[in-house]
Design a protein around this motif. Structure first.
Motif, PDB file in Angstrom:
ATOM      1  N   SER A 251       0.833  -1.204   0.000  1.00  0.00           N
ATOM      2  CA  SER A 251       0.000   0.000   0.000  1.00  0.00           C
ATOM      3  C   SER A 251       0.865   1.251   0.000  1.00  0.00           C
ATOM      4  O   SER A 251       0.560   2.239  -0.684  1.00  0.00           O
ATOM      5  CB  SER A 251      -0.924  -0.003   1.227  1.00  0.00           C
ATOM      6  OG  SER A 251      -1.829  -1.080   1.183  1.00  0.00           O
ATOM      7  N   THR A 252       1.957   1.205   0.762  1.00  0.00           N
ATOM      8  CA  THR A 252       2.893   2.335   0.773  1.00  0.00           C
ATOM      9  C   THR A 252       3.509   2.540  -0.605  1.00  0.00           C
ATOM     10  O   THR A 252       3.635   3.671  -1.100  1.00  0.00           O
ATOM     11  CB  THR A 252       4.003   2.093   1.807  1.00  0.00           C
ATOM     12  OG1 THR A 252       3.415   1.934   3.098  1.00  0.00           O
ATOM     13  CG2 THR A 252       4.973   3.257   1.833  1.00  0.00           C
ATOM     14  N   ASP A 255       0.837   4.070  -2.899  1.00  0.00           N
ATOM     15  CA  ASP A 255       0.593   5.484  -2.593  1.00  0.00           C
ATOM     16  C   ASP A 255       1.730   6.364  -3.092  1.00  0.00           C
ATOM     17  O   ASP A 255       1.518   7.502  -3.531  1.00  0.00           O
ATOM     18  CB  ASP A 255       0.432   5.675  -1.080  1.00  0.00           C
ATOM     19  CG  ASP A 255      -0.859   5.078  -0.549  1.00  0.00           C
ATOM     20  OD1 ASP A 255      -1.774   4.836  -1.360  1.00  0.00           O
ATOM     21  OD2 ASP A 255      -0.938   4.837   0.670  1.00  0.00           O
ATOM     22  N   GLU A 260      -4.410   4.708  -9.338  1.00  0.00           N
ATOM     23  CA  GLU A 260      -5.411   3.819  -8.769  1.00  0.00           C
ATOM     24  C   GLU A 260      -6.161   3.009  -9.834  1.00  0.00           C
ATOM     25  O   GLU A 260      -7.189   2.423  -9.525  1.00  0.00           O
ATOM     26  CB  GLU A 260      -6.422   4.641  -7.959  1.00  0.00           C
ATOM     27  CG  GLU A 260      -5.825   5.295  -6.728  1.00  0.00           C
ATOM     28  CD  GLU A 260      -5.334   4.284  -5.708  1.00  0.00           C
ATOM     29  OE1 GLU A 260      -5.992   3.233  -5.553  1.00  0.00           O
ATOM     30  OE2 GLU A 260      -4.287   4.532  -5.094  1.00  0.00           O
TER      31      GLU A 260
END
Length: 300
Positions: A251-252, A255, A260
């Protein structure tokens, strides 16, 4: 008919059962799995199928194909799951080649969430592999709980090694007891396939020996994924990251570096092809037909 479902097409088969596309009386599509007829007289296979039904019902449908109905005690036991608009990871890679780095990271994060949900209800999947991963329109799903086992359940066989050799953990390949860490190893192997087009230890009759004693081939793995996947493939289960740690790491990465977009355009096109095929099949007469395309969803 299987239970209340009209059989539309045969989707595929596995070691334990066959899977059919079915339609409810209101024309809702389901994937219906039935136990193979030659296994019906063996009480161990009936119990294994009963465990599959229980395991599949236990996990949130956000991460899996939700169970619609089942009758594990029928003369020919069956399990019906909701049809998921998606295509298997194995079919995507076979038809389009390896996933792009961004998509592979999104896939890994989704699989980590799925394992958190599966392990959270006390179940080890034991067969996480590309053909048991659906790239659905709303994110990846894990299917087929055919050899999943509750952590507190006794094994049904003392000698049988179950699973798909190329995606087994070392402890699974040796026939030792498996725990949630085994699924993490399989997640790592599945990510290697997704990002490179090949399993990290290859295939063939000697693949189990390479998994236990050899080193994975990670030469084509994108650099941002290398450290995490290497940890997933540690021989010692205690050295592997938890699904929660995998989710945080990916997830890091998403981001920091990626957008997306999901699903990617080429995967969406494959899903559209499958959808058109299903529309054609359900419009035909209610007789059993082979599907026109491979890779249609089914909990084999």
């Amino acid at each position: 008919m299987i239970g209340p479902y009209r059989v539309v097409a045969r989707l595929g088969s596995g070691g334990m059962g066959e899977v059919f596309l079915g339609a409810s009386p209101s024309r809702r599509l389901v994937a219906v799995k039935v136990i193979r007829s030659e296994l019906l007289d063996d009480p161990r296979w009936r119990e294994r199928f009963r465990r599959e039904v229980t395991s599949a019902r236990s996990v949130s449908g956000f991460y899996t194909a939700p169970v619609v109905d089942a009758d594990p005690d029928a003369p020919q036991p069956w399990l019906a799951t909701q049809y998921i608009r998606g295509v298997s990871l194995s079919a995507v890679v076979q038809e389009n080649g390896p996933l792009q780095e961004q998509t592979a990271c999104r896939l890994g994060a989704g699989l980590a969430e799925a394992l958190i949900a599966i392990h959270g209800v006390g179940i080890v999947h034991r067969d996480l592999k590309p053909s048991n991963v659906l790239l659905a329109s709303d994110g990846p799903r894990v299917i087929d709980f055919g050899i999943a086992r509750p952590l507190d359940a006794l094994p049904l066989s003392r000698t049988e090694i179950l699973g798909t050799p190329a995606y087994m953990s070392p402890e699974q390949a040796l026939g030792d007891p498996v725990h949630p860490e085994s699924d993490v190893f399989s997640l790592g192997s599945t990510l290697v396939y997704a990002a490179t087009g090949a399993a990290p230890f290859g295939g063939g009759r000697k693949v189990r020996g390479r998994i236990v004693y050899g080193e994975p081939d990670l030469a084509l793995l994108p650099a941002p994924m290398l450290g995490l996947v290497t940890r997933c493939l540690e021989k010692d289960p205690g050295e592997r990251p938890t699904p929660e740690q995998i989710l945080v790491a990916l997830s890091t990465l998403l981001d920091a570096h990626y957008g997306e977009e999901w699903p990617p355009m080429d995967v969406e096109q494959l899903i559209d092809v499958r959808e058109r095929t299903l529309v054609e099949l359900t419009a035909e007469q209610p007789t059993l037909r082979e599907p026109h395309q491979e890779g249609v969803q089914g909990p084999i």
